[in-house]
Design an enzyme around this catalytic site. Structure first.
Site, PDB file in Angstrom:
ATOM      1  N   ARG A 151       0.895  -1.289  -0.083  1.00  0.00           N
ATOM      2  CA  ARG A 151      -0.108   0.068  -0.139  1.00  0.00           C
ATOM      3  C   ARG A 151       0.742   1.273  -0.080  1.00  0.00           C
ATOM      4  NH1 ARG A 151      -2.881  -3.404   3.779  1.00  0.00           N
ATOM      5  NH2 ARG A 151      -5.083  -3.673   2.942  1.00  0.00           N
ATOM      6  N   ILE A 152       1.912   1.356   1.076  1.00  0.00           N
ATOM      7  CA  ILE A 152       2.607   2.483   1.167  1.00  0.00           C
ATOM      8  C   ILE A 152       3.604   2.491  -0.143  1.00  0.00           C
ATOM      9  CG2 ILE A 152       4.301   3.913   2.749  1.00  0.00           C
ATOM     10  CD1 ILE A 152       2.727   2.525   4.974  1.00  0.00           C
ATOM     11  N   ASP A 171       9.827  -7.058  -4.455  1.00  0.00           N
ATOM     12  CA  ASP A 171       8.568  -7.544  -3.902  1.00  0.00           C
ATOM     13  C   ASP A 171       8.083  -8.873  -4.440  1.00  0.00           C
ATOM     14  OD1 ASP A 171       6.021  -8.145  -2.914  1.00  0.00           O
ATOM     15  OD2 ASP A 171       5.464  -6.133  -2.339  1.00  0.00           O
ATOM     16  N   ALA A 231       9.328   2.501   7.310  1.00  0.00           N
ATOM     17  CA  ALA A 231       8.641   1.030   7.824  1.00  0.00           C
ATOM     18  C   ALA A 231       8.784   0.763   9.360  1.00  0.00           C
ATOM     19  CB  ALA A 231       9.113  -0.106   6.822  1.00  0.00           C
ATOM     20  N   ARG A 232       9.961  -0.138   9.507  1.00  0.00           N
ATOM     21  CA  ARG A 232      10.036  -0.593  10.760  1.00  0.00           C
ATOM     22  C   ARG A 232      11.685  -0.573  11.199  1.00  0.00           C
ATOM     23  NH1 ARG A 232       6.004   0.475  12.031  1.00  0.00           N
ATOM     24  NH2 ARG A 232       4.143  -0.388  13.009  1.00  0.00           N
ATOM     25  N   GLU A 261      12.440   1.527  20.011  1.00  0.00           N
ATOM     26  CA  GLU A 261      11.927   2.984  20.501  1.00  0.00           C
ATOM     27  C   GLU A 261      11.281   3.055  21.743  1.00  0.00           C
ATOM     28  OE1 GLU A 261       9.446   3.620  17.219  1.00  0.00           O
ATOM     29  OE2 GLU A 261      10.725   3.374  15.564  1.00  0.00           O
ATOM     30  N   HIS A 279       9.761   8.545  14.630  1.00  0.00           N
ATOM     31  CA  HIS A 279       8.402   7.686  14.284  1.00  0.00           C
ATOM     32  C   HIS A 279       7.275   8.415  13.924  1.00  0.00           C
ATOM     33  CE1 HIS A 279       6.573   3.438  14.535  1.00  0.00           C
ATOM     34  NE2 HIS A 279       5.999   4.074  13.743  1.00  0.00           N
TER      35      HIS A 279
HETATM   36  P1  NAD Z   1       1.716  -3.679   2.966  1.00  0.00           P
HETATM   37  O1  NAD Z   1       1.446  -5.056   3.791  1.00  0.00           O
HETATM   38  O2  NAD Z   1       0.502  -2.953   2.332  1.00  0.00           O
HETATM   39  O3  NAD Z   1       2.760  -3.884   2.136  1.00  0.00           O
HETATM   40  C1  NAD Z   1       4.004  -4.383   2.427  1.00  0.00           C
HETATM   41  C2  NAD Z   1       4.581  -5.184   1.111  1.00  0.00           C
HETATM   42  O4  NAD Z   1       5.779  -5.815   1.390  1.00  0.00           O
HETATM   43  C3  NAD Z   1       3.626  -6.194   0.438  1.00  0.00           C
HETATM   44  O5  NAD Z   1       3.512  -5.971  -0.987  1.00  0.00           O
HETATM   45  C4  NAD Z   1       4.443  -7.619   0.709  1.00  0.00           C
HETATM   46  O6  NAD Z   1       4.349  -8.377  -0.655  1.00  0.00           O
HETATM   47  C5  NAD Z   1       5.991  -7.115   0.769  1.00  0.00           C
HETATM   48  N1  NAD Z   1       6.471  -8.153   1.534  1.00  0.00           N
HETATM   49  C6  NAD Z   1       6.290  -8.763   2.466  1.00  0.00           C
HETATM   50  N2  NAD Z   1       7.338  -9.440   2.927  1.00  0.00           N
HETATM   51  C7  NAD Z   1       8.246  -9.351   2.248  1.00  0.00           C
HETATM   52  C8  NAD Z   1       9.373 -10.038   1.949  1.00  0.00           C
HETATM   53  N3  NAD Z   1       9.906 -10.967   3.094  1.00  0.00           N
HETATM   54  N4  NAD Z   1      10.402  -9.373   1.199  1.00  0.00           N
HETATM   55  C9  NAD Z   1       9.686  -8.621   0.030  1.00  0.00           C
HETATM   56  N5  NAD Z   1       8.660  -7.933   0.087  1.00  0.00           N
HETATM   57  C10 NAD Z   1       7.732  -8.562   1.167  1.00  0.00           C
HETATM   58  O7  NAD Z   1       1.964  -2.729   4.191  1.00  0.00           O
HETATM   59  P2  NAD Z   1       2.010  -1.057   4.019  1.00  0.00           P
HETATM   60  O8  NAD Z   1       0.889  -0.666   4.582  1.00  0.00           O
HETATM   61  O9  NAD Z   1       2.502  -0.438   2.824  1.00  0.00           O
HETATM   62  O10 NAD Z   1       2.990  -0.750   5.318  1.00  0.00           O
HETATM   63  C11 NAD Z   1       4.659  -0.909   5.140  1.00  0.00           C
HETATM   64  C12 NAD Z   1       5.418  -0.957   6.367  1.00  0.00           C
HETATM   65  O11 NAD Z   1       5.294   0.578   6.728  1.00  0.00           O
HETATM   66  C13 NAD Z   1       4.972  -1.630   7.552  1.00  0.00           C
HETATM   67  O12 NAD Z   1       6.248  -2.111   7.994  1.00  0.00           O
HETATM   68  C14 NAD Z   1       4.151  -0.712   8.438  1.00  0.00           C
HETATM   69  O13 NAD Z   1       4.036  -1.055   9.766  1.00  0.00           O
HETATM   70  C15 NAD Z   1       5.031   0.563   8.144  1.00  0.00           C
HETATM   71  N6  NAD Z   1       4.609   1.873   8.703  1.00  0.00           N
HETATM   72  C16 NAD Z   1       5.194   2.863   9.238  1.00  0.00           C
HETATM   73  C17 NAD Z   1       4.636   3.924   9.461  1.00  0.00           C
HETATM   74  C18 NAD Z   1       5.316   5.060  10.156  1.00  0.00           C
HETATM   75  O14 NAD Z   1       4.902   5.815  11.088  1.00  0.00           O
HETATM   76  N7  NAD Z   1       6.685   5.170  10.039  1.00  0.00           N
HETATM   77  C19 NAD Z   1       3.108   4.178   9.230  1.00  0.00           C
HETATM   78  C20 NAD Z   1       2.443   3.305   8.573  1.00  0.00           C
HETATM   79  C21 NAD Z   1       2.914   1.987   8.372  1.00  0.00           C
HETATM   80  C1  MLT Z   2       1.915   1.901  11.884  1.00  0.00           C
HETATM   81  O1  MLT Z   2       2.350   1.003  11.868  1.00  0.00           O
HETATM   82  O2  MLT Z   2       0.792   2.456  11.665  1.00  0.00           O
HETATM   83  C2  MLT Z   2       2.731   3.046  12.144  1.00  0.00           C
HETATM   84  O3  MLT Z   2       3.992   2.794  12.512  1.00  0.00           O
HETATM   85  C3  MLT Z   2       2.032   4.260  13.040  1.00  0.00           C
HETATM   86  C4  MLT Z   2       2.124   4.320  14.162  1.00  0.00           C
HETATM   87  O4  MLT Z   2       2.199   3.413  14.906  1.00  0.00           O
HETATM   88  O5  MLT Z   2       2.119   5.479  14.811  1.00  0.00           O
END
Ligand code: NAD
Ligand code: MLT
Length: 311
Positions: A151-152, A171, A231-232, A261, A279
């Site tokens: 998604r992101i 991916d 991401a993480r 964190e 974050h």
């Molecule tokens: P998502 O599930 O929509 O997308 C993740 C993608 O990674 C998928 O397309 C999947 O096929 C791929 N994937 C999974 N395992 C894999 C692997 N081993 N190797 C390669 N590709 C792989 O997730 P998203 O909503 O796009 O979120 C992505 C990340 O962003 C997550 O870790 C989420 O926790 C993080 N996030 C962070 C923040 C923040 O505040 N910094 C906010 C939102 C989400």
């Molecule tokens: C999330 O996975 O949604 C993000 O890390 C955002 C948050 O927890 O603040």
């Protein structure tokens, strides 16, 4: 009759709280403080967390009435989903609530890293007019490698395309045709590492992704590469990244998430070419409002015994 109790263990939007308060008794605790959090679970029917609360077997054992854990955001890596399911506890999240904010923050860090925004700002506020020291790079005609085109990752690709970049992604779970529709070419991890001028990480934290970008991988990249992780923490090994930047094997980084964190002290903070945020990816009014209301609705449905659709 007593109302079901919903325990809010981290900041939740007022709109989310208002939705819950119509049907439930809403209690608050600090999920990051175990001595407060564990006893607060005793009479709780639903628990709402963000990323600072660990919902593990120990927490579940303190919550005999718990029926639903709701994560006001995307990542579920702080919730033991398997243990919850075994204990008969449903786990829900708000998977689309903050993806726009996270994608926008990613673009902000990519641009900040390319143009030394934070460094120039810091120097100027300290009274130093340093133009040549902070000469940056353009995005135009550069290769951007996206790790995880979910998604992101997809929103980041959409937003970066108008900058004139070539987009490649690793991916293995995505069909090449789907990526091609978005103007992205799928590649192996090694190809992305070797070809990209910018690498941006959008993977979930899992056994497979933890340390995915470590010392070996950081020996494959171009020395001009800039790496962004919204991401993480832990997907990009912080020690390996520090050494790579220090040794001139990586040009810079934009880091929003850390292995541990809150993180207020890291060797990465010493490096001028690293821009960091605490974050903040999901920290916008819009994302928090959506996350709060989406999880409040899911909790209502779950406690009402109804089907909870993906938000
Ligand atoms: P998502 O599930 O929509 O997308 C993740 C993608 O990674 C998928 O397309 C999947 O096929 C791929 N994937 C999974 N395992 C894999 C692997 N081993 N190797 C390669 N590709 C792989 O997730 P998203 O909503 O796009 O979120 C992505 C990340 O962003 C997550 O870790 C989420 O926790 C993080 N996030 C962070 C923040 C923040 O505040 N910094 C906010 C939102 C989400
Ligand atoms: C999330 O996975 O949604 C993000 O890390 C955002 C948050 O927890 O603040």
């Amino acid at each position: 009759m007593n109302k079901p109790v919903v325990l809010v263990a981290e900041e939740l939007s007022e709109a989310g709280i208002a939705l819950l308060a119509t049907d439930f008794e809403v209690r608050h605790t600090d999920g990051a403080d175990r001595s407060q959090f564990l006893p607060a679970l005793a009479e709780v029917d639903a628990l709402i967390v963000r990323s600072a609360t660990q919902v593990d077997s120990e927490a579940l054992s303190h919550a005999p009435r718990l029926r639903v854990v709701a994560r006001a955001g995307v990542g579920l890596d702080n919730v033991d989903v398997e243990a919850s399911t075994k204990a008969g506890v449903m786990v829900v999240n708000a998977p689309t609530s903050n993806i726009t904010s996270a994608a926008e923050h990613t673009v902000a860090l990519i641009l900040a890293s390319a143009r030394n925004v934070a460094q120039g700002h810091g120097a100027l506020k300290a009274g130093e007019w340093k133009r040549s020291k902070y000469t940056g790079v353009e995005l135009d005609a550069k290769v951007v490698g996206i790790l995880g085109l979910g998604r992101i990752g997809q929103l980041v690709a959409q937003r970066l395309a108008p900058f004139g970049v070539e987009l490649i992604a690793y991916d293995p779970y995505l069909q090449p045709a789907r990526a091609a529709q978005m103007g992205v070419r799928l590649a192996s991890l090694e190809e992305v590492l070797r070809q990209a001028d910018f690498i941006t990480v959008h993977l979930p934290k899992s056994k497979e992704t933890l340390g995915l970008i470590g010392d070996r991988e950081l020996h494959m990249v171009k020395p001009s590469v800039r790496i962004v992780n919204v991401a993480r923490g832990g997907i990009v090994d912080e020690g390996a990244l520090y050494s790579a930047i220090k040794e001139g094997r990586v040009a810079g980084a934009g880091i929003d998430v850390f292995a541990k964190e809150p993180c207020t002290d890291s060797p990465l903070f010493e490096l001028d070419s690293v821009v960091v945020t605490p974050h903040l990816g999901a920290s916008t009014h819009e994302a928090q409002e959506k996350a709060g209301t989406q999880v409040a609705r899911s909790v209502k449905l779950a406690l009402g015994g109804e089907f909870v659709p993906d938000a």
